[in-house]
Every structure is written in structure tokens, then in C-alpha cells.
Enzyme design. Structure first.
Site, PDB file in Angstrom:
ATOM      1  N   CYS A 317       0.746  -1.092  -0.237  1.00 27.95           N
ATOM      2  CA  CYS A 317      -0.086   0.074   0.025  1.00 27.95           C
ATOM      3  C   CYS A 317       0.705   1.287   0.136  1.00 27.95           C
ATOM      4  O   CYS A 317       0.436   2.144  -0.500  1.00 27.95           O
ATOM      5  CB  CYS A 317      -1.059  -0.188   1.084  1.00 27.95           C
ATOM      6  SG  CYS A 317      -0.678  -0.954   2.690  1.00 27.95           S
ATOM      7  N   ARG A 346       7.741 -11.072   5.287  1.00 23.22           N
ATOM      8  CA  ARG A 346       7.576 -11.048   6.796  1.00 23.22           C
ATOM      9  C   ARG A 346       8.313 -11.849   7.303  1.00 23.22           C
ATOM     10  O   ARG A 346       8.158 -13.006   7.027  1.00 23.22           O
ATOM     11  CB  ARG A 346       6.149 -10.644   7.134  1.00 23.22           C
ATOM     12  CG  ARG A 346       5.467  -9.505   6.380  1.00 23.22           C
ATOM     13  CD  ARG A 346       4.038  -9.273   6.576  1.00 23.22           C
ATOM     14  NE  ARG A 346       3.511  -8.802   5.529  1.00 23.22           N
ATOM     15  CZ  ARG A 346       1.990  -8.771   5.302  1.00 23.22           C
ATOM     16  NH1 ARG A 346       1.135  -9.321   6.150  1.00 23.22           N
ATOM     17  NH2 ARG A 346       1.413  -7.705   4.521  1.00 23.22           N
ATOM     18  N   GLN A 364       0.633 -11.042  -2.653  1.00 25.22           N
ATOM     19  CA  GLN A 364      -0.625 -10.616  -2.587  1.00 25.22           C
ATOM     20  C   GLN A 364      -1.259 -10.105  -3.785  1.00 25.22           C
ATOM     21  O   GLN A 364      -0.949  -9.502  -4.587  1.00 25.22           O
ATOM     22  CB  GLN A 364      -0.781  -9.542  -1.482  1.00 25.22           C
ATOM     23  CG  GLN A 364      -0.214  -9.738  -0.066  1.00 25.22           C
ATOM     24  CD  GLN A 364      -0.376  -8.594   1.001  1.00 25.22           C
ATOM     25  OE1 GLN A 364       0.199  -7.588   0.367  1.00 25.22           O
ATOM     26  NE2 GLN A 364      -0.949  -8.698   2.032  1.00 25.22           N
ATOM     27  N   ASP A 366      -3.263  -7.914  -4.380  1.00 23.17           N
ATOM     28  CA  ASP A 366      -3.655  -6.725  -3.600  1.00 23.17           C
ATOM     29  C   ASP A 366      -4.246  -5.632  -4.744  1.00 23.17           C
ATOM     30  O   ASP A 366      -3.730  -5.729  -5.717  1.00 23.17           O
ATOM     31  CB  ASP A 366      -2.192  -5.918  -3.381  1.00 23.17           C
ATOM     32  CG  ASP A 366      -2.422  -5.645  -1.791  1.00 23.17           C
ATOM     33  OD1 ASP A 366      -3.548  -5.508  -0.868  1.00 23.17           O
ATOM     34  OD2 ASP A 366      -1.296  -5.243  -1.076  1.00 23.17           O
ATOM     35  N   HIS A 368      -5.667  -1.498  -4.268  1.00 22.47           N
ATOM     36  CA  HIS A 368      -6.131  -0.014  -3.612  1.00 22.47           C
ATOM     37  C   HIS A 368      -6.919   0.979  -4.387  1.00 22.47           C
ATOM     38  O   HIS A 368      -6.531   1.197  -5.367  1.00 22.47           O
ATOM     39  CB  HIS A 368      -4.938   0.778  -2.926  1.00 22.47           C
ATOM     40  CG  HIS A 368      -4.090  -0.212  -1.912  1.00 22.47           C
ATOM     41  ND1 HIS A 368      -3.081  -1.168  -2.345  1.00 22.47           N
ATOM     42  CD2 HIS A 368      -4.472  -0.576  -0.559  1.00 22.47           C
ATOM     43  CE1 HIS A 368      -2.777  -1.899  -1.480  1.00 22.47           C
ATOM     44  NE2 HIS A 368      -3.219  -1.578  -0.481  1.00 22.47           N
ATOM     45  N   LYS A 452     -13.508  -3.131   8.703  1.00 21.62           N
ATOM     46  CA  LYS A 452     -13.359  -3.906   7.683  1.00 21.62           C
ATOM     47  C   LYS A 452     -14.360  -4.943   7.411  1.00 21.62           C
ATOM     48  O   LYS A 452     -15.404  -5.045   8.305  1.00 21.62           O
ATOM     49  CB  LYS A 452     -12.164  -5.031   8.271  1.00 21.62           C
ATOM     50  CG  LYS A 452     -10.803  -4.216   8.554  1.00 21.62           C
ATOM     51  CD  LYS A 452      -9.745  -5.305   9.002  1.00 21.62           C
ATOM     52  CE  LYS A 452     -10.215  -6.319  10.155  1.00 21.62           C
ATOM     53  NZ  LYS A 452      -9.275  -7.431  10.360  1.00 21.62           N
ATOM     54  N   HIS A 498      -8.530  -0.937   0.993  1.00 19.54           N
ATOM     55  CA  HIS A 498      -7.687  -1.833   0.762  1.00 19.54           C
ATOM     56  C   HIS A 498      -8.334  -3.034   0.364  1.00 19.54           C
ATOM     57  O   HIS A 498      -9.402  -3.571   0.890  1.00 19.54           O
ATOM     58  CB  HIS A 498      -6.928  -2.306   2.181  1.00 19.54           C
ATOM     59  CG  HIS A 498      -6.105  -1.131   2.465  1.00 19.54           C
ATOM     60  ND1 HIS A 498      -4.872  -1.093   2.610  1.00 19.54           N
ATOM     61  CD2 HIS A 498      -6.419   0.147   3.108  1.00 19.54           C
ATOM     62  CE1 HIS A 498      -4.337  -0.040   2.996  1.00 19.54           C
ATOM     63  NE2 HIS A 498      -5.415   0.862   3.340  1.00 19.54           N
TER      64      HIS A 498
END
Length: 626
Positions: A317, A346, A364, A366, A368, A452, A498
Site C-alpha cells: 500500500c 515478513r 498478495q 492486492d 487499492h 473491515k 484496501h
């Protein structure tokens, strides 16, 4: 318990605990004020959790009976059972010891010992565990405030514990120790390695029997086992722990999943971006990820330039914020939907790594979405549509949407104005209702920047997984000073959404393997057809068949091994190939194939074109348009 009795004795016999004003408490605790009450039984998740917490105490009592002098650390409930971390000292403990502990647990359970709560002073708590010579409990007590310390006692066992617990041990009718593993005290590799004993209990033996049956089924479906058998992925210690290597078939599977999602996203107005695998430490200081996750990330990388530090990317992000900021934006540009299959890193503890579900490097799916306040509800709705499309196509019919909101009693935990929070929470709940989702609301589970919506799915054998998330964020646009020109020619802050329908490619593939037991949908499976020549004489025709099928966009391989066709069929079945085509003298003469389908058997002779049309029609029926 008196409230339960006032309703019915049958209900009271099944009450394990209660929720009073949102907190789970013992059924024996008094209610001193007007309150909202929910009685918990084995049918409630919190009821199960309470029983498993109590069972951890029971197992600890049984362990102490067999191994006097052991030192106990912590014993929490988990999703399916509980564990206790134990320092066994010089004692050996293995799976061979499980039966005697189970037997003792049930003997103790039949005594129906009450779980008795007692408030103790810090001094008395320290004195008790000093006399018992239990350093782990003493370390825990050191971090507690005087006046907030409680003990629980059942039978001859007393533990430091906040509770709650079931009324007595008699509710526990079946017990099974499941596994034993190593675990560092407090998850820190610098601390001593303890023995973690996993177990589960049930109120009926029949429920334990069914659970063990499903456990055996889960072992057969284990993605680590099937991933190896199907040639999808591998790991190498020389490459590093938690860093998967995708083999050709696995890379093909993953690539098709990405192409499937990319195609759906393109139709919904997303644009693809690519960002680097590293970023300046300053980037993550700006986003707040360094402060929040820095200690758990791979540590900064120093370059030859003095004072210059980079990090392996822990999140996508912040990079996407910089893409938004790369040029002036107008309200006419919004919503801007930036998507990326971005690999992040990570540092998970070694003991937490598990196949593809817990890794140190993962990709991911991902995206946004940068939008105006007025567009938030519509954009969240579109994300839900995408998630539901994925669930339908990949056959995840059983799911629940968890709406995660603020803790109303702890406003300091969150950032942003009440006005924005109220609008965001209202929007996310309204959209979930409009989409007809089955929802559960969890207070206190929101991210610090916004509410969320998490999708919890159950797989083919009933296990629960979190797949797909939507989060509304007012924080990063503020931190990165993102802005756009509004219709009023004034500068405005965008809202950031997100979303990740798969979560990560690695974890999603693992869940998919276990959900379908390696029998992937026909459109997705790396090898759709295997051509089986009955002897070497027909290898050339088999390759002709394979080449022609490939021209129809059907993935076909030839089994050229010098084996009998019966063995080739059996091997293809084991490797979960959907279609098998046997070719010999007769098929070559008529330019046909003898088709077989896994699970259905012989389909007869077909022309290559007719077979290809059958396969492609089947695939088309699976991939409904979004």
C-alpha cells in the site's frame, strides 16, 4: 446460572459460560447491574472456547500428576482445541505418553470438580508460585497490576488465570491429545524451547470420533502432501525457510489463478501496476508500518551509500500511495483502482512456518481503490461482487461475512474523525445487507484506520478459513498527504479502500488444494488431459492428439512410459488428471480417441474435435461472466 434455571433446567444443564455486556464470564459470576446477557452452550464458538480453556487446566492437572515438578507456562484455547506450553525438565514426553494423560484427564473429569475463581493480591500470587518454583508464572505475574490478579482451582490444581471457565469438569466427556511440538517461551527464539502439547475435548464421545474422522480426512488433503505428489511446489533450506519454490505445474496453476482474477479486475475498471521488492525505510516510517511491524520484518538493508537504508517490502500500500501522488489528480480520475500481484516479505518465526499457509515471502492479490467519500459505498459493493464471483467459480458456497467495527469503549485506539468512522461503518454494514450477506458483527476488531469486512469460508470438510478482505482507510491518505482537486476547485483528501479477494497466492492455493483434495476445477488444473498410447508404436499418434488439443487451448500431455495401459490409467487417476485418452491401432485408424473421465469411467470413442468441444463447453459452464 440462575437466569438459565429460570428458563429451563434443560438449558441450565448445557450452559458452559455467558456473555455479559460483551464480555465472556463464568456462569457462576453474579450480575450486579442491568446488563445484556447471552447464555453460552457447546453450540456457540465462545462456549467451545471456554470449555477448551478449562480443558487446558484439566490437562495440566493430569500432566502434573504424572510428572511432578514440571513447570507450566501458558495454556490457551485455539480454534480447534487447546494447548499447554510445558517445561518438562529432565522428563521425556512423546506421543507414546498420550494415552495415560487422556485416561487421567477423564478420571479427573468424572469427579465433576468445580472451577473456583479467587481474587488474589500480587504478593500472594508471587508467594504461591515461588513456593511452587514456577518461573514462567512469576514472569507473567510481574507484568500484572495488583488488584487484577485471579486464580482458578479445580480439584488439586490451581493456575494463574483470568478465566472464564465452565462450571465443573463433568462437562468434559471425551479427550484426545493430538500433537506435541516445540515452542519458544513467549515466541522469542532467545528464550527457552518449551514443549507444546496440543489436545481437544468434547461433551460426547461420538463428537470426538467424528472429529478424528475429519482429522484423518484433513491429513489426506494436507496441501504439503498433495503439493509434493502433484508436483506443485517445494522448499529448500539452501534457499531459506518459508520461501516456496513453484514447480512448473504449480507455476501454471498460480498463473491461471492470476489470469482469472486479472481478467475479472480489468472488466471492473482496475489498472495493473508493478512496484519494487524493496523500498526506502523512510517510506515505511511515513506509512507507520515500520513502527507497527518493524521488529517483525526483515531488518533494513544497508547500501554502500552511508546512512541509506532499504527494506524488503512488507506491504504494497505505501508504494501505491506514491503512485497516486505521482501526478495531479482530479475528482474526474476517481475512483482510481490500482491492482498488483505484489510480493511482500515478513519475518515469521521458524516455529510458525507451515507449508504455504505461513511463509516469509508471499504474493498478495492486492488492490487499492482511491475514491471520494461519496463513492465508498459503491466501491465496497463492487469488491463484494468480485469476492462472490470468485467464491462461486471456485466452489466455496459456505461463507460468513464478519463486519469488524470499533470498540465503543476504547476510542483512543483509532484515528480519524467520528464523522468519517460513522459514515464508513454505516456504509460497510448497509452494503453487506444490500448484498444479502450472512453477517456477524465483531466490535473491537476494526483496523486502527477503519472498519473491515472479512469473508470467512468453510471448506469441503467444514474447516473455517479467512479469505477475502475489504478495509476502509482514512489513515494512509493523511500520512502521505494525498489529495485531489474537487468539483469546487478545492483540495480534498481521498478515501483508500484496501482489498485482497485471495489474500495471498500461496495461502489461497494451499486452501484450494485442501478444499478440493487436489482435484482442481477443469479450467484451472495444470494438466487437463493425459494421452495414453497402448504401446510405443502409437507414441507418434498420441503426440499428434496432444498437439491438436493444444490448438484448442486444452492442456494435454503424453505418457510415453513403457508401461501397461492399465497402470498408466491408475497413475493418472492418482495424479488427479481429469481426462484420459487411450490411443491404439483402432483409434489411430479412425483418427479418434477412447475417452475416460476421472470418477465417471469410459466415455466411448470420440473424434479429437468432438472431445475438444466437450471439454471447452464444460470449462465455459464453469466460468460464468462477472
Amino acid at each position: 446460572m440462575q437466569v438459565a434455571l429460570s428458563i429451563s433446567e434443560g438449558l441450565a444443564r448445557n450452559v458452559l459460560a455467558a456473555i455479559v455486556d460483551g464480555s465472556v464470564v463464568d456462569a457462576a459470576r453474579p450480575i450486579t447491574n442491568n446488563a445484556t446477557l447471552k447464555l453460552l452452550t457447546w453450540n456457540d464458538d465462545d462456549g467451545k472456547s471456554t470449555m477448551w480453556h478449562s480443558s487446558a487446566h484439566l490437562m495440566a492437572e493430569a500432566l502434573e500428576a504424572h510428572y511432578p515438578g514440571i513447570k507450566l507456562a501458558i495454556g490457551p484455547p485455539v480454534e480447534n482445541g487447546f494447548y499447554y506450553d510445558v517445561d518438562f525438565g529432565d522428563n521425556e514426553f512423546s506421543q507414546a505418553d498420550f494415552p495415560k494423560i487422556e485416561k487421567t484427564m477423564l478420571e479427573l473429569a468424572r469427579k465433576k470438580s468445580e472451577y473456583i475463581r479467587k481474587e488474589v493480591s500480587k504478593a500472594d500470587a508471587i508467594a504461591y508460585f515461588q513456593q511452587k518454583n514456577d518461573p514462567y508464572k512469576l514472569e507473567l505475574i510481574d507484568g500484572l497490576e495488583d488488584g487484577n490478579i485471579t486464580f482458578y482451582t479445580q480439584g488439586n490444581f490451581t493456575d494463574l488465570c483470568r478465566g472464564p471457565h465452565i462450571p465443573n469438569t463433568g462437562f468434559i466427556k471425551a479427550a484426545k491429545l493430538l500433537n506435541v511440538a516445540g515452542a519458544y517461551w513467549r515466541g522469542d527464539e532467545k528464550n527457552k524451547m518449551l514443549t507444546r502439547v496440543y489436545a481437544v475435548t468434547f461433551p460426547k464421545q461420538a463428537e470426538l470420533d467424528e472429529y478424528l474422522r475429519l482429522l484423518e480426512e484433513a491429513k489426506k488433503r494436507d496441501h504439503r502432501k498433495l503439493g509434493k505428489e502433484l508436483g506443485l511446489f517445494t522448499f529448500s533450506q539452501k534457499v531459506g525457510s518459508g520461501l516456496p519454490l513453484w514447480l512448473p505445474k504449480g507455476a501454471d496453476l498460480r498463473g491461471r489463478l492470476q489470469a482469472f482474477l486479472t481478467n475479472a479486475q480489468r472488466k471492473m475498471g482496475y489498472v495493473q501496476v508493478i512496484t519494487p521488492h524493496i523500498g526506502s525505510k523512510e517510506l515505511y516510517e511515513t506509512s507507520g508500518h515500520w513502527e507497527k511491524y518493524g521488529k517483525d520484518s526483515f531488518q533494513p538493508i544497508a547500501t554502500p551509500q552511508e546512512g541509506e537504508l532499504y527494506m524488503l517490502k512488507p506491504m504494497n500500500c505505501p508504494h501505491h500511495c506514491e503512485i497516486f501522488k505521482a501526478e495531479p489528480r482530479s475528482y474526474r480520475d476517481l475512483p482510481l483502482r490500482l491492482a498488483e500481484f505484489g510480493t511482500v516479505y515478513r519475518f515469521e518465526q521458524t516455529g510458525e512456518l507451515h507449508g504455504l499457509t505461513r511463509v516469509r515471502g508471499f504474493t498478495q492479490d492486492d488492490a487499492h481503490i482511491f475514491c471520494t467519500n461519496d463513492q465508498v459505498k459503491q466501491e465496497v459493493g463492487k469488491v463484494i461482487d468480485l469476492v462472490l464471483y470468485i467464491f462461486k467459480t471456485l466452489d466455496f458456497p459456505d461463507f460468513l461475512a464478519q463486519v469488524s467495527l470499533r470498540d465503543p469503549n476504547n476510542p483512543a485506539k483509532y484515528i480519524g474523525s467520528d464523522e468519517n468512522w460513522e459514515k464508513a461503518e454505516r456504509s460497510i454494514q448497509e452494503v453487506a445487507n444490500e448484498k444479502g450477506l450472512k453477517t456477524v458483527v465483531e466490535y473491537g476488531e476494526a483496523a486502527f484506520y477503519g472498519p473491515k469486512l472479512d469473508f470467512m469460508v468453510r471448506d469441503a470438510i467444514g474447516r473455517k478459513w479467512q479469505l477475502g478482505t475489504v478495509q476502509i482507510d482514512y489513515n494512509l491518505p493523511e500520512r502521505f498527504e494525498l489529495e485531489y482537486a474537487g468539483a469546487d476547485n478545492q483540495k480534498h483528501r481521498p478515501v483508500m479502500i484496501h482489498r485482497a479477494p485471495f489474500g495471498s497466492m500461496e495461502r489461497f492455493v494451499a486452501i484450494l488444494i485442501e478444499h478440493c483434495a487436489g482435484q482442481f476445477p477443469l479450467w484451472l488444473t495444470p494438466e487437463q488431459v493425459r494421452v495414453l498410447p497402448v504401446s510405443e508404436k502409437f507414441n507418434e499418434y498420441a503426440h499428434k492428439v496432444s498437439t491438436e488439443l493444444n490448438s484448442y487451448d486444452i492442456r494435454a500431455l503424453v505418457d510415453e512410459r513403457n508401461e501397461k495401459v492399465g497402470k498408466k490409467i491408475r497413475d493418472a487417476e492418482v495424479e488427479k488428471v481429469p481426462y484420459m485418452l487411450v490411443v491404439g491401432e483402432e483409434e489411430q485408424g479412425s483418427q479418434e480417441v477412447s475417452a475416460r473421465k476421472k470418477g465417471e469411467g469410459d466415455l466411448g470413442k470420440l473424434s479429437i474435435k468432438a472431445f475438444a468441444e466437450r471439454v471447452n463447453e464444460e470449462i465455459k459452464s464453469m466460468l460464468a461472466e462477472i
